[in-house]
Design a protein around this motif. Structure first.
Motif, short mmCIF file in Angstrom:
data_model
loop_
_atom_site.label_atom_id
_atom_site.label_comp_id
_atom_site.label_asym_id
_atom_site.label_seq_id
_atom_site.Cartn_x
_atom_site.Cartn_y
_atom_site.Cartn_z
N LEU A 55 0.95 -0.95 -0.18
CA LEU A 55 -0.09 -0.06 0.03
C LEU A 55 0.74 1.19 0.08
N SER A 56 0.17 2.34 -0.51
CA SER A 56 1.18 3.53 -0.44
C SER A 56 -0.20 4.89 -0.22
N SER A 57 0.60 5.78 0.15
CA SER A 57 -0.32 7.19 0.24
C SER A 57 -1.19 7.33 -0.46
N GLY A 58 -2.38 7.72 -0.40
CA GLY A 58 -3.48 8.04 -1.30
C GLY A 58 -4.38 6.99 -1.62
N GLN A 59 -4.00 5.62 -1.56
CA GLN A 59 -4.80 4.44 -1.83
C GLN A 59 -5.91 4.12 -0.61
N THR A 60 -6.96 3.65 -0.90
CA THR A 60 -8.16 3.44 -0.34
C THR A 60 -7.98 2.05 0.30
N ILE A 61 -8.22 1.48 1.38
CA ILE A 61 -8.35 0.38 1.93
C ILE A 61 -9.52 0.09 2.73
N THR A 62 -10.06 -1.00 2.83
CA THR A 62 -11.10 -1.50 3.59
C THR A 62 -10.64 -2.52 4.77
N LEU A 63 -10.84 -2.36 5.93
CA LEU A 63 -10.66 -2.85 7.11
C LEU A 63 -11.92 -3.58 7.56
N LEU A 80 -18.28 -5.99 10.45
CA LEU A 80 -18.34 -4.72 9.72
C LEU A 80 -16.95 -4.19 9.06
N SER A 81 -17.35 -3.06 8.59
CA SER A 81 -16.02 -2.71 7.50
C SER A 81 -16.02 -1.32 7.47
N THR A 82 -14.99 -0.63 7.50
CA THR A 82 -14.53 0.88 7.24
C THR A 82 -13.70 0.82 6.14
N THR A 83 -14.03 2.01 5.19
CA THR A 83 -12.93 2.18 4.37
C THR A 83 -12.34 3.58 4.52
N LEU A 84 -11.18 3.66 4.39
CA LEU A 84 -10.33 4.96 4.50
C LEU A 84 -9.09 5.20 3.45
N ILE A 85 -8.86 6.16 3.55
CA ILE A 85 -7.70 6.62 2.19
C ILE A 85 -6.35 6.68 3.31
N LEU A 86 -5.39 6.04 2.92
CA LEU A 86 -4.26 6.30 3.49
C LEU A 86 -3.42 7.69 3.50
#
Length: 87
Positions: A55-63, A80-86
């Motif tokens: 992963l790198s800065s600006g990528q979207t990930i889902t936990l 549950l899930s949460t999506t965020l941008i690194l």
């Protein structure tokens, strides 16, 4: 501490950087993170290596995670899930 049915591994959220992307994610201390994107989490080292190498800065990930209930010392049964941008 009671894990959800069928769950044998995951990473407990033990601390957050207050200004980081997780600050507003809905994830709380004690929650059990079991997957990031399509990768099952088994150790903190594997999680850190995945984040650093893939992963790198600006990528979207889902936990994907289970909420911890401190009153019952157990986890909810709903994944549950949460999506965020690194950053």
């Amino acid at each position: 501490l009671t894990l959800p049915d069928g769950v044998t591994t995951g990473l407990m959220a033990t601390h957050f950087v207050t200004e980081g992307p997780l600050a507003d994610s809905g994830l709380m201390l004690g929650d059990l993170v079991v997957q990031v994107n399509d990768v099952e989490l088994t150790t903190y080292q594997a999680f850190h290596e995945y984040v650093a190498q893939v992963l790198s800065s600006g990528q979207t990930i889902t936990l994907w995670y289970y909420e911890y209930n401190p009153m019952t010392l157990s986890y909810g049964s709903t994944l549950l899930s949460t999506t965020l941008i690194l950053n």
